[in-house]
Every structure is written in C-alpha cells, then in structure tokens.
Write an enzyme that holds these catalytic residues in place. Structure first.
Site, PDB file in Angstrom:
ATOM      1  N   ARG A 150      11.573  -6.060  -3.367  1.00  0.00           N
ATOM      2  CA  ARG A 150      12.684  -5.112  -3.120  1.00  0.00           C
ATOM      3  C   ARG A 150      12.872  -4.188  -4.325  1.00  0.00           C
ATOM      4  O   ARG A 150      13.142  -2.998  -4.160  1.00  0.00           O
ATOM      5  CB  ARG A 150      13.971  -5.882  -2.820  1.00  0.00           C
ATOM      6  CG  ARG A 150      13.910  -6.570  -1.467  1.00  0.00           C
ATOM      7  CD  ARG A 150      15.215  -7.291  -1.160  1.00  0.00           C
ATOM      8  NE  ARG A 150      14.982  -8.292  -0.137  1.00  0.00           N
ATOM      9  CZ  ARG A 150      15.372  -9.555  -0.189  1.00  0.00           C
ATOM     10  NH1 ARG A 150      16.067 -10.004  -1.235  1.00  0.00           N
ATOM     11  NH2 ARG A 150      15.118 -10.381   0.793  1.00  0.00           N
ATOM     12  N   GLY A 198       0.795  -1.220   0.000  1.00  0.00           N
ATOM     13  CA  GLY A 198       0.000   0.000   0.000  1.00  0.00           C
ATOM     14  C   GLY A 198       0.834   1.279   0.000  1.00  0.00           C
ATOM     15  O   GLY A 198       2.068   1.253   0.123  1.00  0.00           O
ATOM     16  N   ASP A 254      -1.665   7.051  15.937  1.00  0.00           N
ATOM     17  CA  ASP A 254      -2.099   8.351  15.429  1.00  0.00           C
ATOM     18  C   ASP A 254      -0.801   9.093  15.150  1.00  0.00           C
ATOM     19  O   ASP A 254      -0.174   9.633  16.063  1.00  0.00           O
ATOM     20  CB  ASP A 254      -2.939   9.100  16.465  1.00  0.00           C
ATOM     21  CG  ASP A 254      -3.536  10.364  15.865  1.00  0.00           C
ATOM     22  OD1 ASP A 254      -2.857  10.994  15.036  1.00  0.00           O
ATOM     23  OD2 ASP A 254      -4.670  10.714  16.218  1.00  0.00           O
ATOM     24  N   HIS A 255      -0.397   9.098  13.887  1.00  0.00           N
ATOM     25  CA  HIS A 255       0.960   9.566  13.591  1.00  0.00           C
ATOM     26  C   HIS A 255       1.164  11.047  13.919  1.00  0.00           C
ATOM     27  O   HIS A 255       2.293  11.488  14.099  1.00  0.00           O
ATOM     28  CB  HIS A 255       1.336   9.284  12.128  1.00  0.00           C
ATOM     29  CG  HIS A 255       0.622  10.163  11.153  1.00  0.00           C
ATOM     30  ND1 HIS A 255      -0.637   9.880  10.689  1.00  0.00           N
ATOM     31  CD2 HIS A 255       0.977  11.327  10.570  1.00  0.00           C
ATOM     32  CE1 HIS A 255      -1.013  10.831   9.858  1.00  0.00           C
ATOM     33  NE2 HIS A 255      -0.054  11.738   9.765  1.00  0.00           N
ATOM     34  N   HIS A 289      -6.782  12.985  15.105  1.00  0.00           N
ATOM     35  CA  HIS A 289      -5.701  13.978  15.149  1.00  0.00           C
ATOM     36  C   HIS A 289      -6.051  15.235  15.964  1.00  0.00           C
ATOM     37  O   HIS A 289      -5.291  15.657  16.835  1.00  0.00           O
ATOM     38  CB  HIS A 289      -5.346  14.433  13.734  1.00  0.00           C
ATOM     39  CG  HIS A 289      -4.943  13.329  12.808  1.00  0.00           C
ATOM     40  ND1 HIS A 289      -4.249  12.215  13.229  1.00  0.00           N
ATOM     41  CD2 HIS A 289      -5.117  13.164  11.477  1.00  0.00           C
ATOM     42  CE1 HIS A 289      -4.027  11.422  12.192  1.00  0.00           C
ATOM     43  NE2 HIS A 289      -4.544  11.974  11.118  1.00  0.00           N
TER      44      HIS A 289
HETATM   45  N1  LIG Z   1      -1.457   6.524   3.108  1.00  0.00           N
HETATM   46  C1  LIG Z   1      -1.350   7.369   4.109  1.00  0.00           C
HETATM   47  O1  LIG Z   1      -0.682   8.422   4.019  1.00  0.00           O
HETATM   48  C2  LIG Z   1      -1.987   7.060   5.428  1.00  0.00           C
HETATM   49  C3  LIG Z   1      -1.859   8.002   6.480  1.00  0.00           C
HETATM   50  C4  LIG Z   1      -2.416   7.698   7.727  1.00  0.00           C
HETATM   51  C5  LIG Z   1      -3.083   6.501   7.907  1.00  0.00           C
HETATM   52  N2  LIG Z   1      -3.220   5.623   6.878  1.00  0.00           N
HETATM   53  C6  LIG Z   1      -3.919   4.355   7.130  1.00  0.00           C
HETATM   54  O2  LIG Z   1      -3.007   3.284   6.883  1.00  0.00           O
HETATM   55  C7  LIG Z   1      -3.680   2.149   6.350  1.00  0.00           C
HETATM   56  C8  LIG Z   1      -3.054   1.787   5.017  1.00  0.00           C
HETATM   57  O3  LIG Z   1      -3.150   2.880   4.176  1.00  0.00           O
HETATM   58  P1  LIG Z   1      -2.679   2.842   2.661  1.00  0.00           P
HETATM   59  O4  LIG Z   1      -2.798   4.228   2.152  1.00  0.00           O
HETATM   60  O5  LIG Z   1      -1.384   2.142   2.525  1.00  0.00           O
HETATM   61  O6  LIG Z   1      -3.830   1.964   1.993  1.00  0.00           O
HETATM   62  P2  LIG Z   1      -3.823   1.270   0.562  1.00  0.00           P
HETATM   63  O7  LIG Z   1      -2.833   1.935  -0.351  1.00  0.00           O
HETATM   64  O8  LIG Z   1      -5.223   1.220   0.143  1.00  0.00           O
HETATM   65  O9  LIG Z   1      -3.276  -0.213   0.825  1.00  0.00           O
HETATM   66  C9  LIG Z   1      -3.433  -0.922   1.964  1.00  0.00           C
HETATM   67  C10 LIG Z   1      -2.993  -2.367   1.785  1.00  0.00           C
HETATM   68  O10 LIG Z   1      -4.133  -3.159   2.029  1.00  0.00           O
HETATM   69  C11 LIG Z   1      -4.293  -4.088   0.956  1.00  0.00           C
HETATM   70  N3  LIG Z   1      -5.705  -4.373   0.739  1.00  0.00           N
HETATM   71  C12 LIG Z   1      -6.680  -3.468   0.496  1.00  0.00           C
HETATM   72  N4  LIG Z   1      -7.860  -4.105   0.388  1.00  0.00           N
HETATM   73  C13 LIG Z   1      -7.606  -5.419   0.531  1.00  0.00           C
HETATM   74  C14 LIG Z   1      -8.408  -6.588   0.508  1.00  0.00           C
HETATM   75  N5  LIG Z   1      -9.732  -6.526   0.351  1.00  0.00           N
HETATM   76  N6  LIG Z   1      -7.812  -7.780   0.695  1.00  0.00           N
HETATM   77  C15 LIG Z   1      -6.476  -7.862   0.910  1.00  0.00           C
HETATM   78  N7  LIG Z   1      -5.655  -6.788   0.937  1.00  0.00           N
HETATM   79  C16 LIG Z   1      -6.223  -5.584   0.744  1.00  0.00           C
HETATM   80  C17 LIG Z   1      -3.663  -3.412  -0.231  1.00  0.00           C
HETATM   81  O11 LIG Z   1      -3.353  -4.397  -1.195  1.00  0.00           O
HETATM   82  P3  LIG Z   1      -3.216  -4.029  -2.770  1.00  0.00           P
HETATM   83  O12 LIG Z   1      -1.947  -3.232  -2.872  1.00  0.00           O
HETATM   84  O13 LIG Z   1      -3.128  -5.352  -3.416  1.00  0.00           O
HETATM   85  O14 LIG Z   1      -4.428  -3.229  -3.118  1.00  0.00           O
HETATM   86  C18 LIG Z   1      -2.449  -2.792   0.412  1.00  0.00           C
HETATM   87  O15 LIG Z   1      -1.446  -3.743   0.617  1.00  0.00           O
HETATM   88  C19 LIG Z   1      -5.159   2.553   6.238  1.00  0.00           C
HETATM   89  O16 LIG Z   1      -5.822   2.126   7.416  1.00  0.00           O
HETATM   90  C20 LIG Z   1      -5.097   4.099   6.218  1.00  0.00           C
HETATM   91  O17 LIG Z   1      -6.289   4.673   6.713  1.00  0.00           O
HETATM   92  C21 LIG Z   1      -2.673   5.877   5.659  1.00  0.00           C
END
Ligand SMILES: NC(=O)c1ccc[n+]([C@@H]2O[C@H](COP(=O)([O-])OP(=O)(O)OC[C@H]3O[C@@H](n4cnc5c(N)ncnc54)[C@H](OP(=O)(O)O)[C@@H]3O)[C@@H](O)[C@H]2O)c1
Length: 455
Positions: free
Chosen positions: A48, A9, A163-164, A226
């Site tokens: 990687r 992600g 909560d970053h 936040h």
């Molecule tokens: N991105 C940010 O800046 C940020 C900041 C603060 C908090 N967060 C939190 O951190 C968490 C991750 O965020 P993210 O932005 O990295 O989310 P993301 O890009 O949507 O990806 C999250 C991960 O979950 C996997 N995933 C999603 N749906 C799935 C499913 N149905 N089955 C299996 N795997 C699944 C994705 O796999 P695929 O790659 O295969 O889709 C990916 O590995 C979330 O809870 C978000 O609210 C994110």
C-alpha cells in the site's frame, strides 16, 4: 474478489489502481476486494505504501484513498511455478467472496503457468472469470496453443481478452455515430466513401520495454489488436442488436473479409527509427519494425474496392490516434470550377484529444461560386471514464462486449502472420529519424493511388 497477477508491474500502478480507485469512488467496488500478487516479497502494508507513492500521482481525488487502499491485500507468490500456489488457495479459502476474477497483468509467457496454478488449487470454478492482457501471444500457432490450454480450465464465457483501445469512449462512439444517425449511415458504402485512414502514432520510443518489443514489433504490438479492432468498428455491418455476441459476430466478419494485395511489396511499408538498435534490451542486429503502414481492402458488399490505409509507429514527431473517413470528391460543376472543392471528411480523434469532426463546404463569405471547407466538432468532455475503468467495470459485471472473442484473435493472427512472413521475404526496412517523420515510402503507398494521408 479481483486477483491481479503481476501487481508490481507498470500497468497495475499506472492504470489498474487509478481505474479501480475511480470505480471505488462511484461505489462500484462495494462488494469487491483486491488481492495483488507479485513475485516480490511485500507485506500488504508495504505494498500500500508503494501504491501511495506510485499510483496516486495519477488520480485527481485522493480523499478516499486510504479507505480504498484498505481493500487491497498483497500476496507474494512464485507466479511461474504452479506447484507453489498453495498460499493462494489458503487466502482464497479464508475469503468469504467466492466470485473470483483473475486478472493476468504479466508477460504472456506466464499465462500458462498461472492458469495451471489456478487449476491445481481448484479455483477454476464455474463462477470464476479470467482476464488476459494483450498480447495474446506471438502468432497464430502460439495463440491457438495458449487458447487450447486455457480452454481446458475455463470456458469461453469465463474468458475476457483485453484490448484497452476498445474501452476508449470515442472508439465505442464509432458504432453510435454510424448506427444512431440517419444522416451518415446511408453514405457508409463504396458509392460515397473514397478511402479510410487509421493512424496510431507515438512520440515515445521503446523506452524500457525493449525485451518485449524487439520480439513483437508494430505488426504484433498494434495492428493485430488495436488497429484491427478500430478497423472492424469503422467498416462492420450493423449488428442485429447491441449485444456482445451480435457485435462480435459482425467484427469477426470484417477481419475474415480483409484482403491484402497480391503484390505485397507495394501494399506494405516497414520502418525502423534510427537508434532503435542501440536501445536497452534490443538486439544490435534487430530487424524489428517500429513503423508499419498497410493498404488493405475489405471484400464485402458494402465497401468492396475502398482502400483502407493503416499506419502505426514509435518515436515519431507526434502522438496521434485517429480514423479518417474520406468521401468521394464532389463533381464540382457548380462551385469552385477552377479549383478543386474539398472532400467531405469524418474524423474520429482518439489521441491527443477525443472527439468527432465532420468536414463540409460552405460558401466563401462574400463570394457566389466559391466555397471553403469548415468543420463541425463534437469534443468529448473531460469527464469520460478512462479506458481501464470501463474495462475493469465491465469485467466485474461479466459483460463481454468490450473484450475480444477468440475467433477475432484467430483471424487477426492469420493476416499478421502473413505480413510477418512477407517481412522476412521482402526485408526492406526504411530508416526514419527518431522523433521525425515516418518513412517516405508510406506516403508513396497512398500516392500510388493518387491519395495522401490526411493530417
Ligand atoms: N504497461 C502498459 O501500459 C501496458 C499497456 C497495455 C498492455 N500491457 C500488458 O499488460 C501486461 C503487464 O504489463 P506491465 O507493463 O505491467 O509489465 P511489467 O511492468 O513488466 O510487469 C508485469 C508483472 O509481471 C511480473 N513478472 C515479469 N516477469 C516475471 C517472471 N518471470 N516471473 C514472475 N513474475 C514476473 C513483474 O514482476 P516484477 O515487478 O517483480 O518484475 C510484474 O509484477 C503485459 O502483458 C503487457 O503487454 C501493458
């Protein structure tokens, strides 16, 4: 061993990997290897290669990059199917490091199957830790259900809710500034503070996160976590010690003592930027708020009667995060008799720059009875640890101070649920221009009290 679920992600590539690399360069990962888990079918070498191109544009020193990448293995797993976790058991069994930290960097609806999967392969051991990204679900009911579910597999001591924002240096500095200075703490009460303003605005819209955001909105996405974290640090009583438990006790007392006016319609403003309904993955009839402003009070001895204004929104002209403490006006009988003397202010700025400023009045040069406002500034050095570096470092050390305790989440959801409910009953959603200014109603919220947002 750090096991990251959802490693393909955005968060992992943009924040977690650069933060881990930084910890690696400080020799803080000597005994820690990383297992990246995603549903995609990568080999470790391919993953990687993906990180080389996706993550290292964000790190400034790539000299040790290859050694660091060797610490990361990848495992493809049907994350949402707990019955398919046997390959994870095999990897963990073969590994010598039995101190395992599970990091759930996935959408919240995968938290339950992941916990179930870990428990089914018997790796919810007493020494394991589990970290959850925000949001901790959608409302009090779903958060309580999730917490009850997680508590069957892990004790509160083993759970780290992230909560970053709290990992940011200036946010941590609010406590040090307040409680390490004789100069300011005696004034931190309703005799001297006029009002408190907390702002967190973004210039970006929902981008490609429409699916998540349209079910969340500004209240759930920013205020429940936040902004309430920042607010609690700005108004809490001194903890009896700088221990995690003592700080969390004081923070939760603040959230418990928050009061909203009974006439909610004149204490809350919601907005939606023009064009939001046309964003990808957003409903064309959406009433999700992309902007929210609130007027609250904290009903405690120290600050009763001091209004606290919060505002947060997407697609606004500027990205800025700051806390402004405005002091009462000086009676001004000696200086500036004709014009108003400026208020004293303390500003904690978190974005776009980090630092603390104190505004005070000095004599206007060459004048006798006229003053002008000046600022004394502390600018945080560029060498500060990035928030996720602190978060990951503390998680690996097992220090709970910067993580959110369950009672804080519970109390925060009670207020946010009430506000969401209010939104349904008084569905006024003020439109505002994408990339422009927030709805005027948010200015009127302060104007009703004879105040204005300090920019
Ligand atoms: N991105 C940010 O800046 C940020 C900041 C603060 C908090 N967060 C939190 O951190 C968490 C991750 O965020 P993210 O932005 O990295 O989310 P993301 O890009 O949507 O990806 C999250 C991960 O979950 C996997 N995933 C999603 N749906 C799935 C499913 N149905 N089955 C299996 N795997 C699944 C994705 O796999 P695929 O790659 O295969 O889709 C990916 O590995 C979330 O809870 C978000 O609210 C994110």
């Amino acid at each position: 061993m750090l096991v990251i679920f959802g490693a393909t992600g955005d968060l992992t590539k943009r924040k977690l990997v650069p933060a881990l690399f930084s910890l690696y360069r400080q020799n803080a990962l000597e005994h820690t290897s990383v297992l990246a888990i995603g549903r995609k079918d990568f080999r470790s070498g391919e993953f990687r290669t993906y990180l080389r191109s996706e993550s290292f544009g964000y790190a400034d020193d790539t000299s040790k990059q290859e050694d660091f990448l060797e610490k990361i293995d990848y495992l493809g797993l049907p994350i949402n199917d707990p019955a398919g976790y046997e390959p994870l058991r095999e990897v963990l069994q073969a590994h010598s490091d039995k101190n395992i930290v599970f990091y759930l960097s996935t959408p919240s609806d995968l938290f339950e199957p992941i916990i179930l999967g870990i428990a089914q392969i018997g790796y919810n051991t007493a020494s394991a830790r589990v970290a959850f990204e925000k949001p901790f679900w959608l409302d009090l009911e779903s958060a309580t259900a999730l917490n009850t579910f997680v508590a069957k597999a892990f004790s509160e001591e083993q759970i780290f809710r992230i909560d970053h924002y709290v990992g940011k240096e200036t946010i941590q500095n609010i406590l040090a500034f307040r409680f390490a200075n004789t100069l300011f703490e005696p004034l931190w009460n309703n005799h001297y503070i006029d009002n408190i303003q907390i702002t967190a605005t973004e210039s970006l819209g929902v981008e490609n996160r429409g699916t998540y955001y349209d079910h969340s909105g500004a209240l759930r996405d920013m205020i429940q976590n936040h902004l309430f974290q920042v607010l609690s640090l700005a108004v809490m009583e001194p903890p009896h010690a700088l221990t995690s438990a003592a700080i969390h006790d004081e923070k939760v007392k603040v959230i418990r003592s928050l009061r909203l006016g009974t006439d909610l319609a004149s204490h809350v403003v919601f907005g939606q930027y023009e064009g939001y309904k046309q964003e990808s993955w957003v409903s064309t009839t959406s009433d999700t708020e992309t902007f929210a402003a609130l007027r609250l009070e904290v009903h405690n001895w120290r600050l009763k009667g001091v209004p606290i204004y919060l505002r947060t929104g997407k697609a606004l002209a500027e990205k800025k995060t700051k806390v402004v403490i405005e002091f009462r006006k000086n009676a001004s009988i000696l200086y500036n008799e004709q014009d108003n003397i400026d208020r004293n202010r303390i500003i904690f700025e978190i974005a776009p720059h980090e630092g603390i400023s104190v505004g005070f009045n000095v004599k206007e040069h060459g004048e006798t009875k006229k003053t002008r406002a000046v600022w004394s500034e502390f600018i945080e050095s560029k060498e500060w640890p990035e928030a996720y570096e602190r978060i990951l470092g503390d998680l690996l050390l097992g220090d709970h101070t910067l993580f959110t305790r369950w009672d804080m989440i519970e109390e925060s959801w009670k207020i946010v649920d009430h506000l969401v409910n209010c939104k349904e009953h008084c569905p006024i959603l003020f439109p505002y221009e994408k990339g422009g200014r927030w709805p005027q109603a948010a200015d009127e919220l302060l104007a009703m009290d004879g105040r204005e947002w300090y920019e």
